[in-house]
Design an enzyme around this catalytic site. Structure first.
Site, short mmCIF file in Angstrom:
data_model
loop_
_atom_site.label_atom_id
_atom_site.label_comp_id
_atom_site.label_asym_id
_atom_site.label_seq_id
_atom_site.Cartn_x
_atom_site.Cartn_y
_atom_site.Cartn_z
N GLY A 102 35.01 -40.60 24.19
CA GLY A 102 36.08 -40.21 25.11
C GLY A 102 36.68 -38.84 24.83
N ASN A 147 35.86 -36.06 26.28
CA ASN A 147 36.08 -35.43 27.59
C ASN A 147 37.28 -36.06 28.29
OD1 ASN A 147 33.93 -33.33 28.37
ND2 ASN A 147 32.77 -34.94 27.33
N ILE A 163 23.87 -46.45 34.96
CA ILE A 163 23.56 -45.96 36.31
C ILE A 163 24.38 -46.75 37.33
CG2 ILE A 163 21.74 -45.79 38.06
CD1 ILE A 163 19.77 -45.37 35.70
N HIS A 191 27.33 -33.69 32.39
CA HIS A 191 26.12 -33.93 31.59
C HIS A 191 25.87 -32.71 30.70
CE1 HIS A 191 22.36 -35.64 30.42
NE2 HIS A 191 21.69 -34.57 30.82
N ASP A 216 21.86 -38.13 36.29
CA ASP A 216 22.34 -36.78 35.97
C ASP A 216 21.78 -35.75 36.95
OD1 ASP A 216 23.85 -37.67 33.73
OD2 ASP A 216 21.97 -37.89 32.63
#
Ligand code: GAR
Length: 196
Positions: free
Chosen positions: A13, A15, A93, A110, A151
């Site tokens: 976490g 980001n 996904i 990504h 991605d």
């Protein structure tokens, strides 16, 4: 009105932390309304709680199909009335059972350039490719998630990163993460401004 963000995570976490910090400092005119993890032990859940943000481990039920999970996830996220859903290290996904609820509103980060190293361990794989002399640079991308492609999707931002001779994987990784945090906040800032 502040832009409402729902952040999906699976791990550390960092980001998410960059987003939380930018919301707190006022750099982002946004609020994180919910943090959702598919992993019980994701440290990002602790970061969210420390920031006073609603955080949940959204576990897959036994015998639940991917579609059923994604439908339930979409219902949960929709109830938070998000303007955007941010995939910040979400390593699962998403199918149309989720994506159809949020067209043009799901954003993924990504740690690689478009069409390179999709999936997990992109940073390590890029580092190893450089060690083998195959690439001289890598990067970070932020893109919309229109479908079930991994991605991949319409680009919002990219940032190239050059390799440094004899840099350790650890140092390289932290340099990539630093680029990610800045690019993510700057990109969100731009998108939020455009929306207002
Ligand atoms: C980040 O490097 C993010 O770009 C990557 O997972 C890491 C999560 O780190 N995402 C992907 O690889 C998506 N395929 P964080 O939990 O510290 O933000």
């Amino acid at each position: 009105m502040k832009t409402r963000l729902v952040v999906l995570i699976s791990g550390n976490g960092s980001n998410l932390q960059a987003i939380l910090d930018a919301c707190k400092s006022g750099e982002l005119d946004a609020v994180v309304v919910s943090v959702i993890s598919n992993k019980a032990d994701a440290y990002g859940l602790v970061r969210a709680k420390n920031a006073g943000v609603d955080a949940i481990h959204f576990a897959k039920l036994e015998n639940e199909t991917r579609q059923e999970y994604d439908t339930r996830l979409a219902d949960y996220a929709s109830a938070c009335l998000p303007d955007f859903i941010i995939l910040a290290g979400w390593m699962r996904i998403l199918t149309f059972a989720f994506l159809n609820h949020f067209p043009n509103r799901v954003i993924n980060i990504h740690p690689a350039l478009p069409n390179t190293f999709p999936g997990t361990h992109a940073i390590e794989r890029a580092y190893e490719a450089h060690q083998r002399g195959e690439i001289t640079q890598t990067g970070v991308m932020i893109h919309l998630v229109p479908d079930e492609g991994v991605d991949d999707g319409p680009l919002l931002a990219t940032q190239e990163i050059n390799f440094i001779q004899n840099e350790s994987l650890e140092d390289f990784e932290s340099r990539v993460h630093q680029v990610e945090h800045e690019l993510l906040v700057n990109t969100l800032k731009k998108i939020i401004k455009e929306k207002q």
